[in-house]
Design a protein around this motif. Sequence first.
Motif, PDB file in Angstrom:
ATOM      1  N   GLY A  15       0.798  -1.221   0.000  1.00  0.00           N
ATOM      2  CA  GLY A  15       0.000   0.000   0.000  1.00  0.00           C
ATOM      3  C   GLY A  15       0.829   1.269   0.000  1.00  0.00           C
ATOM      4  O   GLY A  15       0.307   2.361  -0.274  1.00  0.00           O
ATOM      5  N   MET A  18       0.625   3.705  -2.858  1.00  0.00           N
ATOM      6  CA  MET A  18      -0.480   4.648  -2.875  1.00  0.00           C
ATOM      7  C   MET A  18      -0.328   5.719  -1.808  1.00  0.00           C
ATOM      8  O   MET A  18      -0.605   6.893  -2.039  1.00  0.00           O
ATOM      9  CB  MET A  18      -1.803   3.913  -2.654  1.00  0.00           C
ATOM     10  CG  MET A  18      -2.194   2.969  -3.782  1.00  0.00           C
ATOM     11  SD  MET A  18      -1.340   1.355  -3.711  1.00  0.00           S
ATOM     12  CE  MET A  18      -2.349   0.513  -2.488  1.00  0.00           C
ATOM     13  N   TRP A 157      -8.683   1.847  -6.058  1.00  0.00           N
ATOM     14  CA  TRP A 157      -9.140   0.488  -6.289  1.00  0.00           C
ATOM     15  C   TRP A 157     -10.646   0.320  -6.147  1.00  0.00           C
ATOM     16  O   TRP A 157     -11.198  -0.736  -6.462  1.00  0.00           O
ATOM     17  CB  TRP A 157      -8.429  -0.499  -5.370  1.00  0.00           C
ATOM     18  CG  TRP A 157      -8.460  -0.253  -3.891  1.00  0.00           C
ATOM     19  CD1 TRP A 157      -7.441   0.262  -3.143  1.00  0.00           C
ATOM     20  CD2 TRP A 157      -9.509  -0.551  -2.966  1.00  0.00           C
ATOM     21  NE1 TRP A 157      -7.801   0.321  -1.812  1.00  0.00           N
ATOM     22  CE2 TRP A 157      -9.063  -0.175  -1.673  1.00  0.00           C
ATOM     23  CE3 TRP A 157     -10.788  -1.092  -3.101  1.00  0.00           C
ATOM     24  CZ2 TRP A 157      -9.851  -0.310  -0.534  1.00  0.00           C
ATOM     25  CZ3 TRP A 157     -11.582  -1.229  -1.962  1.00  0.00           C
ATOM     26  CH2 TRP A 157     -11.109  -0.851  -0.694  1.00  0.00           C
ATOM     27  N   THR A 161     -12.952  -2.793  -7.772  1.00  0.00           N
ATOM     28  CA  THR A 161     -13.385  -3.762  -6.766  1.00  0.00           C
ATOM     29  C   THR A 161     -14.893  -3.968  -6.829  1.00  0.00           C
ATOM     30  O   THR A 161     -15.382  -5.098  -6.739  1.00  0.00           O
ATOM     31  CB  THR A 161     -12.967  -3.293  -5.365  1.00  0.00           C
ATOM     32  OG1 THR A 161     -11.538  -3.259  -5.294  1.00  0.00           O
ATOM     33  CG2 THR A 161     -13.502  -4.223  -4.284  1.00  0.00           C
ATOM     34  N   THR A 225      -1.260   5.936 -10.030  1.00  0.00           N
ATOM     35  CA  THR A 225      -0.433   4.740 -10.078  1.00  0.00           C
ATOM     36  C   THR A 225      -0.750   3.968 -11.351  1.00  0.00           C
ATOM     37  O   THR A 225      -1.864   4.044 -11.878  1.00  0.00           O
ATOM     38  CB  THR A 225      -0.664   3.838  -8.851  1.00  0.00           C
ATOM     39  OG1 THR A 225      -2.060   3.493  -8.763  1.00  0.00           O
ATOM     40  CG2 THR A 225      -0.245   4.536  -7.571  1.00  0.00           C
ATOM     41  N   THR A 227      -0.143   0.139 -13.516  1.00  0.00           N
ATOM     42  CA  THR A 227       0.333  -1.236 -13.632  1.00  0.00           C
ATOM     43  C   THR A 227       0.218  -1.651 -15.095  1.00  0.00           C
ATOM     44  O   THR A 227      -0.591  -1.106 -15.852  1.00  0.00           O
ATOM     45  CB  THR A 227      -0.474  -2.202 -12.745  1.00  0.00           C
ATOM     46  OG1 THR A 227      -1.882  -1.984 -12.944  1.00  0.00           O
ATOM     47  CG2 THR A 227      -0.134  -1.995 -11.280  1.00  0.00           C
ATOM     48  N   HIS A 233      -2.188  -5.893 -12.196  1.00  0.00           N
ATOM     49  CA  HIS A 233      -3.029  -5.106 -11.293  1.00  0.00           C
ATOM     50  C   HIS A 233      -3.666  -6.000 -10.223  1.00  0.00           C
ATOM     51  O   HIS A 233      -3.652  -5.670  -9.032  1.00  0.00           O
ATOM     52  CB  HIS A 233      -4.122  -4.401 -12.090  1.00  0.00           C
ATOM     53  CG  HIS A 233      -5.134  -3.705 -11.231  1.00  0.00           C
ATOM     54  ND1 HIS A 233      -4.985  -2.414 -10.798  1.00  0.00           N
ATOM     55  CD2 HIS A 233      -6.317  -4.144 -10.713  1.00  0.00           C
ATOM     56  CE1 HIS A 233      -6.017  -2.079 -10.051  1.00  0.00           C
ATOM     57  NE2 HIS A 233      -6.835  -3.112  -9.996  1.00  0.00           N
ATOM     58  N   TYR A 237      -3.082  -5.658  -6.153  1.00  0.00           N
ATOM     59  CA  TYR A 237      -4.117  -5.064  -5.306  1.00  0.00           C
ATOM     60  C   TYR A 237      -5.046  -6.061  -4.625  1.00  0.00           C
ATOM     61  O   TYR A 237      -5.755  -5.691  -3.678  1.00  0.00           O
ATOM     62  CB  TYR A 237      -4.961  -4.080  -6.125  1.00  0.00           C
ATOM     63  CG  TYR A 237      -4.218  -2.819  -6.463  1.00  0.00           C
ATOM     64  CD1 TYR A 237      -4.107  -1.793  -5.543  1.00  0.00           C
ATOM     65  CD2 TYR A 237      -3.598  -2.669  -7.702  1.00  0.00           C
ATOM     66  CE1 TYR A 237      -3.411  -0.638  -5.842  1.00  0.00           C
ATOM     67  CE2 TYR A 237      -2.889  -1.524  -8.017  1.00  0.00           C
ATOM     68  CZ  TYR A 237      -2.798  -0.506  -7.084  1.00  0.00           C
ATOM     69  OH  TYR A 237      -2.101   0.630  -7.377  1.00  0.00           O
ATOM     70  N   THR A 241      -6.641  -5.317  -0.854  1.00  0.00           N
ATOM     71  CA  THR A 241      -8.059  -4.971  -0.938  1.00  0.00           C
ATOM     72  C   THR A 241      -8.892  -5.912  -0.087  1.00  0.00           C
ATOM     73  O   THR A 241      -9.806  -5.493   0.627  1.00  0.00           O
ATOM     74  CB  THR A 241      -8.540  -4.996  -2.393  1.00  0.00           C
ATOM     75  OG1 THR A 241      -7.751  -4.092  -3.164  1.00  0.00           O
ATOM     76  CG2 THR A 241      -9.995  -4.579  -2.492  1.00  0.00           C
ATOM     77  N   GLU A 261      -9.187 -12.480  -6.615  1.00  0.00           N
ATOM     78  CA  GLU A 261      -8.125 -12.061  -7.529  1.00  0.00           C
ATOM     79  C   GLU A 261      -8.502 -12.331  -8.974  1.00  0.00           C
ATOM     80  O   GLU A 261      -8.308 -11.485  -9.852  1.00  0.00           O
ATOM     81  CB  GLU A 261      -6.798 -12.736  -7.180  1.00  0.00           C
ATOM     82  CG  GLU A 261      -5.645 -12.246  -8.046  1.00  0.00           C
ATOM     83  CD  GLU A 261      -4.284 -12.742  -7.572  1.00  0.00           C
ATOM     84  OE1 GLU A 261      -3.354 -12.756  -8.408  1.00  0.00           O
ATOM     85  OE2 GLU A 261      -4.146 -13.102  -6.392  1.00  0.00           O
ATOM     86  N   TRP A 281      -5.826   8.553  -7.326  1.00  0.00           N
ATOM     87  CA  TRP A 281      -6.007   8.621  -5.874  1.00  0.00           C
ATOM     88  C   TRP A 281      -6.069  10.087  -5.474  1.00  0.00           C
ATOM     89  O   TRP A 281      -5.239  10.889  -5.900  1.00  0.00           O
ATOM     90  CB  TRP A 281      -4.832   7.953  -5.151  1.00  0.00           C
ATOM     91  CG  TRP A 281      -4.507   6.589  -5.680  1.00  0.00           C
ATOM     92  CD1 TRP A 281      -3.832   6.286  -6.826  1.00  0.00           C
ATOM     93  CD2 TRP A 281      -4.871   5.340  -5.097  1.00  0.00           C
ATOM     94  NE1 TRP A 281      -3.743   4.922  -6.989  1.00  0.00           N
ATOM     95  CE2 TRP A 281      -4.372   4.317  -5.944  1.00  0.00           C
ATOM     96  CE3 TRP A 281      -5.553   4.973  -3.936  1.00  0.00           C
ATOM     97  CZ2 TRP A 281      -4.537   2.962  -5.670  1.00  0.00           C
ATOM     98  CZ3 TRP A 281      -5.725   3.633  -3.660  1.00  0.00           C
ATOM     99  CH2 TRP A 281      -5.226   2.644  -4.510  1.00  0.00           C
TER     100      TRP A 281
END
Length: 291
Positions: A15, A18, A157, A161, A225, A227, A233, A237, A241, A261, A281
Amino acid sequence: MDWKNAQVAERYKPGEAMTGPFAAHLIDLSGLSTADGSSDLVVLDNACGTGIVTLQLHEHVPAAARARMSVVSADFSPPMVESVAARITENGWAGATAQVVDAQSLSATLPTAHFTHVLTNFAACHLPDPRAGLREAFRVLRPGGTMAFTAWKAVGWYPHTARALALIPGAPALPPFADFVGSMVTATASGEEEKRRWVDPAFFEARVREAGFAEVETVLRENVTRTAGAAEHAKAYAEITKRMLSTVWGDRVDEFGAQFEGALERAVREEVGDGEVVLKWEAYCVIAKKA
């Protein structure tokens, strides 16, 4: 998140990609990045987690000021503190120490009117009792001292998510962001609705003043950020997460975690194909003074 789990620091450390840039913003906005070494700096890295603020202090405070700087990296999680202590030793950060301290009762362990700066990166508005945390930060600061903290406005995220969870049969939906933040707050002074207000800068600025601070200022900062693709990714994450979702899901995070995932990779690929994944972010940086 089980903060007493021996692996919590390892799980949380990714983390820093971020949170690190925002820790640097706190240091800059607090005046520490331009300190000239003419006075002692006594800094509390409050609710330090993996120690990203302590790291950024040693990267951004000028050498002359670092020579007169001491840092206490404090967290209520013993595994986090152990990890930061090892980091301090590994990097040879002179004047830095790590100890177990609850941000809601700092004065039980730390001296009153002692610190020149209290910096809290993404914890001040997420404590079980944020008001208590602000009062304690005020108490341990010297007169004229600076408190600064960050609070999320937008978490990169979150949208991916939400789409990933919709792909898992029976998985609980992701709550609105204000509810997610509010799920971490258990002590309220004005009813349950207060929990959702710790994402509102006008609300938490008022609570900062209520704790005794003056010259309160909020500055919005953002970070991006990247990826290389959906698989990278998801790998980067998914674990962190899931740990964060345990706040609202409890034990159910394990029930759906094994599928997460793969679902995250699929959700991202459906949106961006095989291209780069860019996350935005945004965070409020709050700076206040103790008169």
